[in-house]
Write a protein that holds these residues in place. Structure first.
Motif, PDB file in Angstrom:
ATOM      1  N   PRO A   1       0.820  -1.220   0.000  1.00  8.26           N
ATOM      2  CA  PRO A   1       0.000   0.000   0.000  1.00  8.26           C
ATOM      3  C   PRO A   1       0.852   1.268   0.000  1.00  8.26           C
ATOM      4  O   PRO A   1       2.059   1.229   0.270  1.00  8.26           O
ATOM      5  N   ASP A   2       0.197   2.388  -0.310  1.00  8.68           N
ATOM      6  CA  ASP A   2       0.808   3.722  -0.224  1.00  8.68           C
ATOM      7  C   ASP A   2       2.015   3.893  -1.140  1.00  8.68           C
ATOM      8  O   ASP A   2       2.978   4.582  -0.797  1.00  8.68           O
ATOM      9  N   GLN A   3       1.985   3.275  -2.304  1.00  9.14           N
ATOM     10  CA  GLN A   3       3.069   3.477  -3.251  1.00  9.14           C
ATOM     11  C   GLN A   3       2.956   4.865  -3.872  1.00  9.14           C
ATOM     12  O   GLN A   3       1.875   5.319  -4.232  1.00  9.14           O
ATOM     13  N   LYS A   4       4.077   5.546  -3.999  1.00 13.07           N
ATOM     14  CA  LYS A   4       4.077   6.851  -4.651  1.00 13.07           C
ATOM     15  C   LYS A   4       5.430   7.096  -5.302  1.00 13.07           C
ATOM     16  O   LYS A   4       6.430   6.445  -4.988  1.00 13.07           O
ATOM     17  N   GLN A   5       5.433   8.032  -6.211  1.00 11.79           N
ATOM     18  CA  GLN A   5       6.657   8.365  -6.932  1.00 11.79           C
ATOM     19  C   GLN A   5       7.617   9.128  -6.026  1.00 11.79           C
ATOM     20  O   GLN A   5       7.214  10.003  -5.261  1.00 11.79           O
ATOM     21  N   GLN A   6       8.902   8.799  -6.131  1.00 12.46           N
ATOM     22  CA  GLN A   6       9.933   9.490  -5.366  1.00 12.46           C
ATOM     23  C   GLN A   6      10.798  10.370  -6.261  1.00 12.46           C
ATOM     24  O   GLN A   6      11.103  11.509  -5.925  1.00 12.46           O
ATOM     25  N   THR A   7      11.178   9.862  -7.437  1.00 16.84           N
ATOM     26  CA  THR A   7      11.986  10.636  -8.387  1.00 16.84           C
ATOM     27  C   THR A   7      11.481  10.390  -9.807  1.00 16.84           C
ATOM     28  O   THR A   7      10.754   9.426 -10.071  1.00 16.84           O
ATOM     29  N   LEU A   8      11.913  11.255 -10.718  1.00 17.74           N
ATOM     30  CA  LEU A   8      11.605  11.093 -12.137  1.00 17.74           C
ATOM     31  C   LEU A   8      12.807  11.527 -12.955  1.00 17.74           C
ATOM     32  O   LEU A   8      13.652  12.293 -12.506  1.00 17.74           O
ATOM     33  N   GLN A   9      12.874  11.019 -14.177  1.00 20.29           N
ATOM     34  CA  GLN A   9      13.845  11.473 -15.166  1.00 20.29           C
ATOM     35  C   GLN A   9      13.185  11.403 -16.530  1.00 20.29           C
ATOM     36  O   GLN A   9      12.648  10.362 -16.918  1.00 20.29           O
ATOM     37  N   VAL A  10      13.201  12.509 -17.255  1.00 18.34           N
ATOM     38  CA  VAL A  10      12.573  12.601 -18.565  1.00 18.34           C
ATOM     39  C   VAL A  10      13.626  12.888 -19.622  1.00 18.34           C
ATOM     40  O   VAL A  10      14.518  13.711 -19.411  1.00 18.34           O
ATOM     41  N   ARG A  11      13.511  12.209 -20.752  1.00 18.57           N
ATOM     42  CA  ARG A  11      14.360  12.474 -21.905  1.00 18.57           C
ATOM     43  C   ARG A  11      13.475  12.833 -23.091  1.00 18.57           C
ATOM     44  O   ARG A  11      12.464  12.169 -23.337  1.00 18.57           O
ATOM     45  N   ILE A  12      13.878  13.869 -23.836  1.00 19.69           N
ATOM     46  CA  ILE A  12      13.218  14.246 -25.084  1.00 19.69           C
ATOM     47  C   ILE A  12      14.290  14.266 -26.168  1.00 19.69           C
ATOM     48  O   ILE A  12      15.356  14.859 -25.981  1.00 19.69           O
ATOM     49  N   ALA A  13      14.007  13.611 -27.296  1.00 21.02           N
ATOM     50  CA  ALA A  13      14.999  13.515 -28.371  1.00 21.02           C
ATOM     51  C   ALA A  13      14.314  13.695 -29.713  1.00 21.02           C
ATOM     52  O   ALA A  13      13.099  13.504 -29.844  1.00 21.02           O
ATOM     53  N   GLU A  14      15.091  14.070 -30.719  1.00 19.88           N
ATOM     54  CA  GLU A  14      14.583  14.125 -32.082  1.00 19.88           C
ATOM     55  C   GLU A  14      14.272  12.705 -32.550  1.00 19.88           C
ATOM     56  O   GLU A  14      15.003  11.769 -32.239  1.00 19.88           O
ATOM     57  N   HIS A  15      13.173  12.567 -33.275  1.00 11.95           N
ATOM     58  CA  HIS A  15      12.825  11.256 -33.808  1.00 11.95           C
ATOM     59  C   HIS A  15      13.501  11.105 -35.167  1.00 11.95           C
ATOM     60  O   HIS A  15      12.919  11.323 -36.219  1.00 11.95           O
ATOM     61  N   SER A  16      14.763  10.755 -35.120  1.00  9.96           N
ATOM     62  CA  SER A  16      15.569  10.607 -36.329  1.00  9.96           C
ATOM     63  C   SER A  16      16.570   9.493 -36.086  1.00  9.96           C
ATOM     64  O   SER A  16      16.639   8.917 -35.001  1.00  9.96           O
ATOM     65  N   SER A  17      17.338   9.186 -37.123  1.00 14.51           N
ATOM     66  CA  SER A  17      18.322   8.115 -36.985  1.00 14.51           C
ATOM     67  C   SER A  17      19.370   8.463 -35.935  1.00 14.51           C
ATOM     68  O   SER A  17      19.867   7.588 -35.222  1.00 14.51           O
ATOM     69  N   GLU A  18      19.716   9.754 -35.831  1.00 15.34           N
ATOM     70  CA  GLU A  18      20.690  10.160 -34.823  1.00 15.34           C
ATOM     71  C   GLU A  18      20.061  10.247 -33.432  1.00 15.34           C
ATOM     72  O   GLU A  18      20.712   9.969 -32.429  1.00 15.34           O
ATOM     73  N   GLY A  19      18.781  10.637 -33.372  1.00 11.21           N
ATOM     74  CA  GLY A  19      18.101  10.727 -32.089  1.00 11.21           C
ATOM     75  C   GLY A  19      18.727  11.728 -31.139  1.00 11.21           C
ATOM     76  O   GLY A  19      18.905  11.449 -29.953  1.00 11.21           O
ATOM     77  N   LYS A  20      19.083  12.907 -31.651  1.00 14.11           N
ATOM     78  CA  LYS A  20      19.727  13.926 -30.824  1.00 14.11           C
ATOM     79  C   LYS A  20      18.853  14.290 -29.625  1.00 14.11           C
ATOM     80  O   LYS A  20      17.679  14.621 -29.764  1.00 14.11           O
ATOM     81  N   VAL A  21      19.422  14.216 -28.425  1.00 14.11           N
ATOM     82  CA  VAL A  21      18.696  14.543 -27.198  1.00 14.11           C
ATOM     83  C   VAL A  21      18.603  16.054 -27.049  1.00 14.11           C
ATOM     84  O   VAL A  21      19.617  16.760 -27.094  1.00 14.11           O
ATOM     85  N   VAL A  22      17.378  16.578 -26.894  1.00  8.08           N
ATOM     86  CA  VAL A  22      17.190  18.015 -26.722  1.00  8.08           C
ATOM     87  C   VAL A  22      16.913  18.363 -25.266  1.00  8.08           C
ATOM     88  O   VAL A  22      16.966  19.532 -24.882  1.00  8.08           O
ATOM     89  N   LEU A  23      16.614  17.350 -24.430  1.00  3.31           N
ATOM     90  CA  LEU A  23      16.416  17.582 -23.000  1.00  3.31           C
ATOM     91  C   LEU A  23      16.620  16.287 -22.238  1.00  3.31           C
ATOM     92  O   LEU A  23      16.080  15.244 -22.610  1.00  3.31           O
ATOM     93  N   ASP A  24      17.429  16.341 -21.179  1.00  2.00           N
ATOM     94  CA  ASP A  24      17.563  15.254 -20.211  1.00  2.00           C
ATOM     95  C   ASP A  24      17.518  15.911 -18.839  1.00  2.00           C
ATOM     96  O   ASP A  24      18.441  16.635 -18.457  1.00  2.00           O
ATOM     97  N   THR A  25      16.454  15.679 -18.100  1.00  2.00           N
ATOM     98  CA  THR A  25      16.280  16.361 -16.812  1.00  2.00           C
ATOM     99  C   THR A  25      17.233  15.853 -15.749  1.00  2.00           C
ATOM    100  O   THR A  25      17.444  16.528 -14.737  1.00  2.00           O
ATOM    101  N   GLY A  26      17.835  14.668 -15.977  1.00  2.00           N
ATOM    102  CA  GLY A  26      18.534  14.031 -14.888  1.00  2.00           C
ATOM    103  C   GLY A  26      17.515  13.563 -13.854  1.00  2.00           C
ATOM    104  O   GLY A  26      16.304  13.712 -14.033  1.00  2.00           O
ATOM    105  N   VAL A  27      17.980  12.988 -12.769  1.00  2.00           N
ATOM    106  CA  VAL A  27      17.077  12.490 -11.727  1.00  2.00           C
ATOM    107  C   VAL A  27      16.583  13.666 -10.891  1.00  2.00           C
ATOM    108  O   VAL A  27      17.379  14.411 -10.321  1.00  2.00           O
ATOM    109  N   VAL A  28      15.255  13.835 -10.851  1.00  2.00           N
ATOM    110  CA  VAL A  28      14.622  14.950 -10.147  1.00  2.00           C
ATOM    111  C   VAL A  28      13.725  14.392  -9.054  1.00  2.00           C
ATOM    112  O   VAL A  28      12.916  13.490  -9.303  1.00  2.00           O
TER     113      VAL A  28
END
Length: 245
Positions: free
Chosen positions: A64-91
């Motif tokens: 019971p009582d499960q909840k989120q403690q941290t998050l990390q989000v990645r946003i990248a171009e949808h291409s063969s290279e997949g260049k990352v435009v944002l990595d929040t790191g662990v927040v």
């Protein structure tokens, strides 16, 4: 005021729909939403904060009582290279969502596909924290045009009126209307007065009542006078251009 943004069709759409319909991973966040819409999302505005949301996996079984403690989000171009435009790191955050501020993404461009994923840590009072797998990728397409269409006043009873009637007309050529796969309208009623009226508005499109405010979007901003907006799909309401004289 209103903004009309068109998302042009791309060949990748069928592939992205298939990816989005895949079964959610049991050990990763699922039901990823961008701008409160499921993947793939069309016509994401460039000049607004980007709200992302997800559902949490039950990594600790029936604990019971499960909840989120941290998050990390990645946003990248949808291409063969997949260049990352944002990595929040662990927040550290117990909110299963993140609003990416305007101007945060590097190399952010119009009419381009992007993908994003999230990883979280789940905690409970009676168990050690557990880190999830990375979610499946979710996809969104930025709008090819981010310009605003401002309404011109048609009627108001006085200079200090609380209610006014505005009209804006946007002419689209036949090729644009025929090739567009989706038309999205962003609208808000923003009153610059001490009485905000909760963002009240009534929107007409081609003579039909389309929406009544206040807006419902989840937008974070530091502006103390901000007003939430609505996001409306008006694809089926576009009128063909009049014939040439």
């Amino acid at each position: 005021r209103s903004r009309l943004m068109l998302a042009l069709p791309v060949a990748l759409l069928a592939l992205l729909v298939a990816s989005a319909s895949a079964e959610a991973q049991n050990d990763a966040p699922f039901n990823l939403l961008c701008d409160m819409r499921p993947s793939p999302v069309l016509a994401v505005p460039l000049n607004e904060p980007l709200p992302l949301h997800w559902e949490l996996p039950a990594l600790l079984g029936s604990t019971p009582d499960q909840k989120q403690q941290t998050l990390q989000v990645r946003i990248a171009e949808h291409s063969s290279e997949g260049k990352v435009v944002l990595d929040t790191g662990v927040v550290t955050s117990d909110v299963n969502g993140l609003v990416v501020p305007n101007g945060t993404l590097h190399g952010w461009t119009a009419d381009r596909w992007y993908k994003w994923q999230v990883q979280v840590t789940i905690q409970a009072h009676t168990a050690q924290p557990v880190t999830s797998a990375w979610s499946s990728w979710a996809y969104f397409l930025t709008s090819p045009a981010a310009s605003q269409v401002m309404g011109a006043p048609l009627w108001h009873p006085s200079a200090k009126a609380l209610y006014v009637q505005l009209r804006a007309e946007l002419q689209l050529d036949a090729a644009t209307v025929q090739s567009a796969s989706q038309a999205v309208l962003f609208v808000q009623g923003a009153q610059e007065s001490d009485e905000k009226l909760l963002g009240a508005y009534r929107l007409y499109l081609n003579g039909q009542t389309l929406s009544i405010g206040p807006g419902r979007a989840n937008v974070a901003t530091s502006n103390p006078n901000h007003t939430l907006h609505d996001v409306l799909d008006v694809s089926h309401l576009l009128l063909p251009p009049p014939p040439p004289p």
